[in-house]
Write an enzyme that holds these catalytic residues in place. Structure first.
Site, PDB file in Angstrom:
ATOM      1  N   CYS A   1       2.128   0.902  -5.503  1.00 16.09           N
ATOM      2  CA  CYS A   1       1.866   1.432  -4.161  1.00 16.09           C
ATOM      3  C   CYS A   1       0.811   0.645  -3.394  1.00 16.09           C
ATOM      4  O   CYS A   1       0.466   0.976  -2.266  1.00 16.09           O
ATOM      5  CB  CYS A   1       1.491   2.915  -4.217  1.00 16.09           C
ATOM      6  SG  CYS A   1       2.878   3.940  -4.735  1.00 16.09           S
TER       7      CYS A   1
ATOM      8  N   GLU B   1       6.175  13.851  -0.971  1.00 15.05           N
ATOM      9  CA  GLU B   1       6.343  12.404  -0.834  1.00 15.05           C
ATOM     10  C   GLU B   1       7.671  11.947  -1.431  1.00 15.05           C
ATOM     11  O   GLU B   1       8.328  11.057  -0.908  1.00 15.05           O
ATOM     12  CB  GLU B   1       5.166  11.714  -1.523  1.00 15.05           C
ATOM     13  CG  GLU B   1       5.129  10.225  -1.348  1.00 15.05           C
ATOM     14  CD  GLU B   1       3.872   9.612  -1.939  1.00 15.05           C
ATOM     15  OE1 GLU B   1       2.832   9.644  -1.273  1.00 15.05           O
ATOM     16  OE2 GLU B   1       3.944   9.103  -3.075  1.00 15.05           O
TER      17      GLU B   1
ATOM     18  N   HIS C   1       5.233   0.135   1.543  1.00 16.48           N
ATOM     19  CA  HIS C   1       6.490   0.795   1.173  1.00 16.48           C
ATOM     20  C   HIS C   1       6.582   2.086   1.968  1.00 16.48           C
ATOM     21  O   HIS C   1       5.653   2.452   2.682  1.00 16.48           O
ATOM     22  CB  HIS C   1       6.538   1.073  -0.334  1.00 16.48           C
ATOM     23  CG  HIS C   1       5.489   2.038  -0.779  1.00 16.48           C
ATOM     24  ND1 HIS C   1       4.148   1.704  -0.867  1.00 16.48           N
ATOM     25  CD2 HIS C   1       5.570   3.347  -1.121  1.00 16.48           C
ATOM     26  CE1 HIS C   1       3.463   2.760  -1.253  1.00 16.48           C
ATOM     27  NE2 HIS C   1       4.297   3.778  -1.414  1.00 16.48           N
TER      28      HIS C   1
ATOM     29  N   HIS D   1       8.274   6.859  11.384  1.00 16.27           N
ATOM     30  CA  HIS D   1       8.578   5.431  11.469  1.00 16.27           C
ATOM     31  C   HIS D   1       7.354   4.593  11.827  1.00 16.27           C
ATOM     32  O   HIS D   1       7.465   3.560  12.482  1.00 16.27           O
ATOM     33  CB  HIS D   1       9.756   5.168  12.421  1.00 16.27           C
ATOM     34  CG  HIS D   1      11.059   5.557  11.808  1.00 16.27           C
ATOM     35  ND1 HIS D   1      11.510   6.849  11.798  1.00 16.27           N
ATOM     36  CD2 HIS D   1      11.985   4.826  11.156  1.00 16.27           C
ATOM     37  CE1 HIS D   1      12.673   6.906  11.174  1.00 16.27           C
ATOM     38  NE2 HIS D   1      12.986   5.685  10.762  1.00 16.27           N
TER      39      HIS D   1
ATOM     40  N   HIS E   1       3.415   3.135   4.149  1.00 13.40           N
ATOM     41  CA  HIS E   1       1.980   3.025   3.907  1.00 13.40           C
ATOM     42  C   HIS E   1       1.738   2.018   2.791  1.00 13.40           C
ATOM     43  O   HIS E   1       2.667   1.536   2.159  1.00 13.40           O
ATOM     44  CB  HIS E   1       1.349   4.391   3.589  1.00 13.40           C
ATOM     45  CG  HIS E   1       1.711   4.976   2.260  1.00 13.40           C
ATOM     46  ND1 HIS E   1       0.906   5.852   1.580  1.00 13.40           N
ATOM     47  CD2 HIS E   1       2.788   4.807   1.455  1.00 13.40           C
ATOM     48  CE1 HIS E   1       1.466   6.213   0.448  1.00 13.40           C
ATOM     49  NE2 HIS E   1       2.612   5.597   0.345  1.00 13.40           N
TER      50      HIS E   1
ATOM     51  N   HIS F   1       8.260   6.334   2.503  1.00 16.57           N
ATOM     52  CA  HIS F   1       8.729   7.583   1.919  1.00 16.57           C
ATOM     53  C   HIS F   1       9.443   8.407   2.982  1.00 16.57           C
ATOM     54  O   HIS F   1       9.131   8.303   4.168  1.00 16.57           O
ATOM     55  CB  HIS F   1       7.568   8.425   1.374  1.00 16.57           C
ATOM     56  CG  HIS F   1       6.809   7.776   0.276  1.00 16.57           C
ATOM     57  ND1 HIS F   1       7.267   7.710  -1.014  1.00 16.57           N
ATOM     58  CD2 HIS F   1       5.604   7.147   0.282  1.00 16.57           C
ATOM     59  CE1 HIS F   1       6.382   7.078  -1.760  1.00 16.57           C
ATOM     60  NE2 HIS F   1       5.365   6.730  -1.000  1.00 16.57           N
TER      61      HIS F   1
END
Length: 151
Positions: free
Chosen positions: A26, A137, A30, A76, A17, A32
């Site tokens: 952020c 997260e 990137h 994904h 995201h 998680h």
């Protein structure tokens, strides 16, 4: 009196995201390794002739629901807010064959867990309620949704 029991099933998925307009790292795309704990509440079935006797809900039935509405779409994928200039980024990534999930909100853990709660609640069988969600997260950062806070 019917006893109420909470059961929890855990899931994990990889999601990318980016936070449009954010003032930290952020803002960049990137990912998680998310961990989602889904807790439902209900009364165990009390019917010796029922194949699910003694269960609130079969764990495999809960797994099927959550996989269908959360894990499969988000795993994904890159989640981007289409109510921001990230709409163009989402369209460009899609045109290049990337799995993109376009959402109408800033894809923070807080907003994602709220989205997940709404999606899961509509799919639960009668007599079963969503009690809580925990979306982790990272190992040290998570968002929680509790039904009691959202009456």
């Amino acid at each position: 009196m019917a006893h109420k029991i909470r059961i929890t099933k855990q899931f994990h998925f990889e999601t990318g995201h980016a936070l449009y307009g954010y003032d930290g790292l952020c803002k960049n795309v990137h990912g998680h390794s998310y961990k989602l704990a889904v807790t439902v509440i209900g009364s165990p079935i009390q019917d010796p002739t029922h194949t699910k006797n003694g269960m609130v809900i079969d764990f495999s039935d809960l797994k099927k629901i959550v996989k269908e509405v959360i894990v499969s779409p988000f795993d994904h994928a890159t989640v981007l807010n289409v109510n921001s200039p990230h709409k163009e980024l989402a369209e460009e990534m899609e045109s290049r064959g990337h799995k993109v999930l376009k959402v109408p909100y800033q894809p923070t853990s807080e907003m994602m867990v709220l989205d997940f709660a709404n999606k899961i609640k509509t799919r639960l069988p009668q007599g079963i309620s969503l009690f809580a969600l925990t979306l982790r997260e990272t190992e040290t950062s998570f968002a929680e949704w509790h039904a009691a806070d959202n009456l």
